[in-house]
Structure formats: C-alpha cells, structure tokens
Design an enzyme around this catalytic site. Structure first.
Site, short mmCIF file in Angstrom:
data_model
loop_
_atom_site.label_atom_id
_atom_site.label_comp_id
_atom_site.label_asym_id
_atom_site.label_seq_id
_atom_site.Cartn_x
_atom_site.Cartn_y
_atom_site.Cartn_z
N LYS A 138 39.43 78.22 42.02
CA LYS A 138 38.60 78.62 40.88
C LYS A 138 39.12 79.97 40.35
O LYS A 138 39.68 80.77 41.10
CB LYS A 138 37.17 78.74 41.40
CG LYS A 138 36.08 79.04 40.39
CD LYS A 138 34.72 78.98 41.10
CE LYS A 138 33.57 79.46 40.24
NZ LYS A 138 32.26 79.36 40.93
N SER A 174 28.61 76.95 38.50
CA SER A 174 29.69 77.51 37.74
C SER A 174 31.06 76.91 38.05
O SER A 174 31.98 77.07 37.26
CB SER A 174 29.75 79.02 37.98
OG SER A 174 30.05 79.29 39.33
N SER A 203 26.52 76.87 42.80
CA SER A 203 27.70 76.71 41.94
C SER A 203 28.78 75.78 42.47
O SER A 203 29.74 75.48 41.76
CB SER A 203 28.32 78.07 41.64
OG SER A 203 27.61 78.73 40.64
#
Lengths: 121, 498
Positions: free
Chosen positions: B88, B163, B187
């Site tokens: 990420k 997220s 997330s």
C-alpha cells in the site's frame, strides 16, 4: 496535547461549534482555512461531535470531570525494551545527511531552509 | 491461463500464492515468466481499476531472474519464493515512492523497506508495485486519494472500500499475488469484504509498524489481503514478530492455547455470534448470510452461541475521538520544511499553515481539525479522556466475552459496496462504514475477514471473526476450514481478470 490556547466552555456543556471555534482550532492545527470553507467545517464538526456525544461527553463537560485515573492501556505491550543506540547508516540510525534532506522542499549545505525565525534587521 | 511468451504454462488466474509456488516448483513456468505476466496484469487491470499506482517492472524482473537462478543452482529457496506482492502507498519501500496517497508527500522516497516488506523479500517474495489507498489511510471508500478513485472489480461504478482499496481491488480481481494493507479502523477488512478478498488485521504489535506512515499509532497494523486464509497464514508467519525498530512490536506464541485438547481438531470450537451485528441497522441480505454461515459452522461441529456486546454502540464514537487525536498528532510532522509540499512565505507560521492547507485533502483536514479540537485545552479531559475510558470498557467487554467463546463473529460492513460519490459529501455516512470493524482495533485484538458469498446484486459479502490477543493463526485456521467447505471465494469477477 495542545496547550497553546485555551477555550472557554467547560461550564456550559458541549461547546457551540461556531466560526470562531473553527478559526481557533485551525490556528492550533497550523492549518490555513478559507472563510468560505468555514460554514461546511462548522456543519461537519457539529455532526461528528453530536455522534461523539454518545460517549456521555456533555455531562462530563458540565461536571468538569477529569481523565485522571482513567485506565488508558488498551495496548498489549507488557514490557518496553531498553533503548539501544542505532549505528550509523543502519535502519533507524544516523543517516547520510544528503539522503535525509533528499525529500525536503529546500535543502542547502546540509541544512533544512526555513524563513528567518530570529533576529533580522 | 495459457502459455507465457517464454513457452511455460502459467497458473490459472484465480490461483493462490501457495498454488503459484507449487506451480513454480513443478517447473511449469519460470519466475521471470510469472512475474512478467503479473506486471502486465498490473499495467492493465490494475491501472484500469485505479488500484495500481506504481508498477516496479525493472526491479521485479531482476528479482525474478535472481529467483530463477537460485532455483536452477539448487540454493535454498524462501518461504515465499517467486510470489509477487504489492505494498500500500503508506508502506515504505526502497523503490518508488511512498506518498500515502497524499499531495503532501508527492514524490516522497522512503529509500528503504519497512520491516514487513524487508522480511517478505528475505523469503523470496517479489515486490511488483504500490497500491492506491485513501489519503493517509483515512477513509472507507478510496475516494480521497490524490491518485484518484479505485473501482470495485465486481461493479466498477461502486467503491472498493477503504482505505486499502487498491490492495483489495487487486486481490479481488486476480490471484497469484498477495497485497499488504494497513488497518486502523477496518481498512483491511472492509475493502476485503467489498472486493471478495480475505483480509487479516493482526493483533496490535504482532507486525512491526516500522516504515508504515503513522495514522493512529495505537490502532494501526499492517496485514495481508489475499485470495484465501492459507495465503494470509503464510504471509503473516513471515512478517510477524518483534522488531527492535518498533518498540511496540513483540513476539506472540503461535502454539495452540490450552483450551484445545489434543483430541480436538476443530480450531475455535465455541463461536460467539454478536447479536448487535444482526440488528435492523445491518442489510438484511448480509444478516441472512451470517445466519447461513452460522448453520454451516454448526454442521462442521462448532458450538455457536449468541453474545451481546453492549459497548459496540459506543465504539464508533470512541474511535472518532482517538483516531483523529492520534492523526492530528502524527500528521503535525508534515510542515512543509522536512518533506513534501511547501508554499513559500516570509513567515514560518504562515509557511506551515499554507503548506498544510495545500498539501492535505479535505477529509484529512477535517480529521486534523477534529483531533486538534479534542486534544485542546478545556476539552481534552471531556473528549479524549472520556474516549480512553470507553476504550478501556470496550476492551474489557471483548476480553470477557472471549473468555467464554473462542471467537466473536459479525458481518464486516453493515451494507453492500455503495456507488462512487454516494457518501463522499457526508462524513457520518462514511464513518458508518466502520461501525462493526473499529472494535477490534480499539481492543487491539486480531480479526479476519473472509468472503462469504454474494448478495442478490452479485456483490460480495464478507464476515469477520475476532479472537484473543495473539490468536491470529487460530483465526486463520478457522477461516481456512470454512473456505475448505465452500470454494465460492475462488471465483473472479467477470472481466476482472483480463
């Protein structure tokens, strides 16, 4: 904790979120806010603080409750390790200054450049 | 999947990382062929979905060549030899940028790997790129990234969750790889549920946070998004464990707990179905699916009992105070001096405030404002102090419940993936995404989310199980036993794997 400025309002329950409180908070946050953005920020902060009031915030503000003695630990760390000096150019250790400054917007002669903060003419 | 350009036979698109390793071991294709094809998947499907924001072709192909050479010369191979993975955008990597999807960190180069990434590479995994996410991991829809929105592979008009939306969209649309995400309030789990992937939020402290751009330090954990729980188990076993460079990380004993006798082979025999996760506030189709999976668990020999968590209704409010307080503190370091964007000014204070205004997006600014407010003099005790007190109550209730059952089961999301733009203008509508996921972060316990079928609109439904601190591997054993019963999770979205 931010202690630079104090708000009034601890005697009268949850504070009214108004433009002045938003401006004050923005100053504490070092965050420029346009006048045009303030009404929406007031609306959003009001909504979120209404949600947060479920925790019983209003009554605590009125009674002036303190968090002293509150058990804070939700963490599972039972023992902190001793500090160990990191060696140069190892992860976590002192770096080559040029590598350190490589991400800075303004880096000269091994230093971060800022506007003048003391002295001057 | 057909032949690669080099003549080898590639694994089928839905293959797990473990299956890919068996494929490579059997010599059906080379690592260079495998990685070369996966890089093309990232450049096409990954870019089309908005999920892949960087593709590290040169370094990945070089690593693949080294892996092939190791295999050819009979040298020892790693536990994840030849498996592609992405990180990420808020997880530091030596190559590329680590901008946390924020304009504030545009172009930021970490120049070194986070501990999690370094450990994975040391076992032969190959970093192939970086995935999109909400700005500074703040969001539940992946609509706040300065790289743009991410599309759900099952319906491209809908959000992938957030997220870690890029990681989930990649895991949901194609196999082979695993993807590192981070979970502060859901997330990893919520986007995994939205995209039909498996996601684990490990016990807080199990995986080093060194190299993770901090959001809420007492809540953040790096974890895997994968095709299935076996892959998550393997990835976790490589990443986990104490790290001298993260003083809050620690080793957890992976050995089965004493409640499991040697005669008992069922992992987590007693399961608590959380009644607050089945109220009218939850989509009826999701509730129905949870009840069906409950029956499945009973058929597998589990005892399922209903458990009430009275603090669940306070968890989201508590989370909003603690997460924003920690975010406002952590993001204070982005000042226009050391990294990132700067708006020039003759006055230092003005430089800070203008640079931060320009660099941060609207959602991040809102959270910084709220966090600053709850920490400010006159309000800190009433808001932050109270939230800490409630957090303690939540943790105590979860731990007491986990004294009576081995795991706690709930849906991940109260509703199905929603349309892009549908909730973005109302913060409360977005924060409602988190109501069932934040509890695990507040209590610091592990939680695994797995795909459990689809709703009538063809959108994935995810369910989650929380366990005691350190019970991550037992949770994954449970998830594996469910996935072995029903392999619907193997399906890929139509067109998603092209």
């Amino acid at each position: 904790m931010v202690t630079g400025e104090s708000h009034s309002g601890t005697d009268s329950g949850p504070p009214p979120i108004d433009a002045e409180l938003v401006r004050k908070t923005a100053r504490l946050a070092r965050l420029e806010i346009d006048e045009a953005e303030i009404p929406k920020m007031v609306e959003h902060m009001e909504k979120i603080l209404d949600l947060v009031a479920d925790l019983g915030i209003g009554s605590d503000l009125q009674s002036g409750a303190s968090s002293e003695g509150v058990e804070e630990s939700s963490l599972t760390v039972s023992e902190w390790r001793e500090d160990v000096p990191a060696t140069a150019n190892q992860p976590g250790g002192p770096r080559d200054p040029e590598a350190l400054g490589g991400n800075a917007p303004d880096w000269r002669d091994g230093a971060f450049v800022t506007p003048r903060v003391v002295g001057g003419d | 999947m057909g032949e690669s350009s080099g003549g080898g036979v590639l694994p089928t698109p839905e293959s797990t990382s473990i299956e890919v390793m068996a494929h490579l071991k059997a010599g059906k294709c080379t690592t260079v062929e495998l990685i070369g094809h996966y890089l093309r998947v990232l450049e096409t499907t990954g870019r089309d979905l908005g999920a892949a924001v960087e593709v590290h072709s040169d370094s990945a192909l070089a690593a693949a060549q080294e892996s092939d050479a190791r295999r050819a010369s009979g040298k020892p191979l790693g536990k994840l030899e030849g498996v592609p993975f992405t990180a990420k955008m808020n997880i530091s990597t030596a190559e590329g940028t680590t901008d946390a999807a924020s304009g504030m960190l545009r172009g930021f180069k970490a120049n070194e790997d986070s501990t999690a990434v370094a450990r994975l590479r040391a076992e032969g995994a190959i970093l192939v790129g970086k995935s999109n996410c909400d700005e500074f991991a703040m969001g539940a829809s992946n609509e706040s990234s300065h790289h743009g929105v991410v599309h759900n592979p099952w319906d491209r008009d809908r959000v992938p969750g957030g997220s870690s939306g890029g990681a989930a969209a990649l895991a949901g649309s194609f196999g082979w790889a695993f993807h590192l995400g981070s979970d502060t309030g859901g997330s990893i789990r919520q986007p995994a549920a939205f995209c039909g992937a498996t996601g684990l939020k490990p016990t807080w402290g199990r995986v080093s946070r060194r190299g993770l751009v901090a959001f809420g330090s007492s809540l953040d954990q790096i974890g895997p998004l994968t095709r299935d729980a076996r892959d998550a188990q393997l990835v976790l076993s490589v990443m986990e464990g104490g790290d001298p460079l993260d003083a809050t990380s620690q080793d957890f004993d992976s050995v089965k707990t004493p409640t499991e006798t040697s005669a008992e082979t069922i992992s987590m025999k007693r399961i608590g179905l959380v009644s607050e996760g089945l109220t009218d506030a939850i989509d009826p189709e999701i509730r129905q699916r949870a009840l069906e999976v409950t029956e499945q668990l009973k058929n597998m020999g589990h005892e399922v009992v209903e458990v009430s968590l009275s603090t669940l209704s306070k968890a989201n409010a508590c989370y909003q105070v603690i997460a924003t307080a920690e975010a406002s503190s952590n993001l204070a370091r982005f000042d226009g001096i050391h990294t990132g964007q700067r708006v020039e000014s003759e006055d230092l204070e003005e430089l800070y405030s203008k640079s931060r205004r320009q660099g941060f997006g609207a959602e991040v600014r809102r959270r910084i404002m709220l966090g600053t407010f709850v920490l400010s003099s006159g309000y800190i005790d009433a808001y932050y102090g109270k939230a800490q007190q409630v957090r303690h109550e939540i943790r105590q209730e979860i731990l007491s419940a986990l004294d009576t059952v081995d795991s706690l089961m709930m849906p991940v999301s109260p509703f199905a993936p929603f349309k892009i733009g549908e909730r973005v203008s109302d913060p409360l509508a977005l924060y409602a995404c988190d109501i069932l996921t934040v509890t695990a972060n507040l209590a610091g316990v592990p939680a695994v989310a797995i795909p459990c079928g689809f709703d009538s609109g063809g959108l994935p439904i995810g369910l989650q199980w929380m366990g005691k601190h350190g019970d991550d591997h037992r949770l994954l054993d449970l998830a594996t036993s469910l996935q072995d019963q029903d392999d619907a999770w193997r399906g890929l979205p139509p067109g998603g794997s092209q």
